[in-house]
Design a protein around this motif. Structure first.
Motif, mmCIF file in Angstrom:
data_model
loop_
_atom_site.group_PDB
_atom_site.id
_atom_site.type_symbol
_atom_site.label_atom_id
_atom_site.label_comp_id
_atom_site.label_asym_id
_atom_site.label_seq_id
_atom_site.Cartn_x
_atom_site.Cartn_y
_atom_site.Cartn_z
ATOM 1 N N LYS A 133 41.338 40.767 37.052
ATOM 2 C CA LYS A 133 40.065 40.224 37.540
ATOM 3 C C LYS A 133 39.270 39.504 36.459
ATOM 4 O O LYS A 133 38.110 39.148 36.662
ATOM 5 N N SER A 169 45.180 32.318 46.936
ATOM 6 C CA SER A 169 43.961 33.117 47.121
ATOM 7 C C SER A 169 43.839 34.235 46.086
ATOM 8 O O SER A 169 42.778 34.840 45.939
ATOM 9 N N SER A 170 44.923 34.539 45.391
ATOM 10 C CA SER A 170 44.886 35.609 44.392
ATOM 11 C C SER A 170 44.256 35.096 43.104
ATOM 12 O O SER A 170 44.405 33.921 42.748
ATOM 13 N N TRP A 171 43.560 35.962 42.394
ATOM 14 C CA TRP A 171 42.843 35.539 41.182
ATOM 15 C C TRP A 171 43.799 35.037 40.102
ATOM 16 O O TRP A 171 43.449 34.168 39.311
ATOM 17 N N THR A 174 49.390 34.654 41.879
ATOM 18 C CA THR A 174 50.656 35.377 41.876
ATOM 19 C C THR A 174 51.787 34.512 42.412
ATOM 20 O O THR A 174 51.662 33.867 43.450
#
Length: 228
Positions: A133, A169-171, A174
Motif C-alpha cells: 500500500k 485496479s490493484s495498487w 499485479t
C-alpha cells in the motif's frame, strides 16, 4: 472469519494453475542462470517487486531451502498456502515498512529477527522489497536492514512473462501469468550492506536496491517481449 479450509482450497487451486502455466512457458534467451547465481550466493536475500510475486517460485532452485516473508493480513493466508506447496516455508510480518521497522512495528522487528536466524542457518530469503500500500517499485528499509543485520547479499530480481494479465485496479499492478508465454528471469549483481551502516548509508542502499530491482524488471520485460 474465513475458513482455513477455504484458504487451503484456494491455495491449492492457485498452486496447480501456476504449475500448469509454468509448464507452458518458453524461457527467453538472455535470461539469467538463476540456479548458478543463487547457489553461488546462498543463502541470499532475493528482492523483487510486488505484482511479480506469483512468478517468484518459478526461479527458486529446488535444491536450496528458502523462506518467504508474507504479511499478516487475511489475504496472505492464501499466499502462504500457495508458497508452502512450492516447498518454501513462510515467516509472517511486515518487514518492508520503511520507517516503522525498529520503531513501532514490533511485528516487523520479529520477522526480521526470524529471517536473520534462518539466513544464519543456511536458508535463503525471498522478500518483496516495496511496501504494501506504499509507493510501488520503491524499496523499503526492511530489506536493507535485513542485509545489514545478517551480512548476506541482496540479489535484485525480476521475472516477467510475455503473456500476462495486469490487474490495473490493484495498487501494485499485479501481473497474473498466462499460458504459452515467454518467461524472462533477470538477476542483478549482489548488493551488500555493511554491518556498521548508519541511517544515511541505509538510505543510500535502499535507493540502490530500488534502482537495481527496477533495472532487472526493465531488462526482463525487454527479454520477454523480444525487443532488441
Amino acid at each position: 472469519m474465513e475458513s482455513p479450509v477455504l484458504h487451503a482450497g484456494a491455495g491449492a487451486l492457485v498452486y496447480w494453475l501456476l504449475v500448469a502455466v509454468r509448464r507452458c512457458q518458453r524461457l527467453a534467451p538472455g535470461s539469467s542462470d538463476w540456479t548458478q547465481v543463487l547457489t553461488s550466493e546462498h543463502p541470499a536475500i532475493v528482492g523483487l517487486w510486488h505484482g511479480q510475486h506469483l512468478l517468484a517460485p518459478f526461479f527458486r532452485p529446488k535444491t536450496l531451502p528458502y523462506v518467504a516473508l508474507l504479511s499478516r493480513n487475511r489475504d496472505a493466508e492464501i499466499n502462504a498456502s500457495v508458497v508452502e506447496r512450492f516447498g518454501i516455508s513462510t515467516v509472517r510480518g511486515s518487514g518492508g515498512r520503511a520507517r516503522e521497522v525498529g520503531q513501532r512495528d514490533k511485528g516487523g522487528v520479529r520477522a526480521l529477527i526470524a529471517l536473520r536466524r534462518l539466513l544464519g542457518e543456511g536458508t535463503g530469503v525471498c522478500m518483496i522489497a516495496d511496501v504494501p500500500k506504499g509507493t510501488p517499485r520503491e524499496a523499503g528499509l526492511g530489506i536493507v536492514t535485513l542485509a545489514r543485520i545478517s551480512g548476506r547479499p541482496i540479489i535484485p530480481s525480476a521475472a516477467v512473462t510475455s503473456r500476462r494479465h495486469v490487474i490495473e485496479s490493484s495498487w501494485d499492478k499485479t501481473s497474473v501469468p498466462l499460458p504459452f508465454g515467454t518467461l524472462a528471469v533477470v538477476l542483478g549483481a549482489p548488493i551488500l550492506v555493511p554491518a556498521d551502516a548508519d541511517a544515511v548509508l541505509l538510505e543510500e542502499k535502499r535507493r540502490e536496491v530500488t534502482r537495481a530491482i527496477e533495472a532487472a524488471n526493465v531488462e526482463a520485460l525487454r527479454l520477454a517481449e523480444g525487443r532488441p
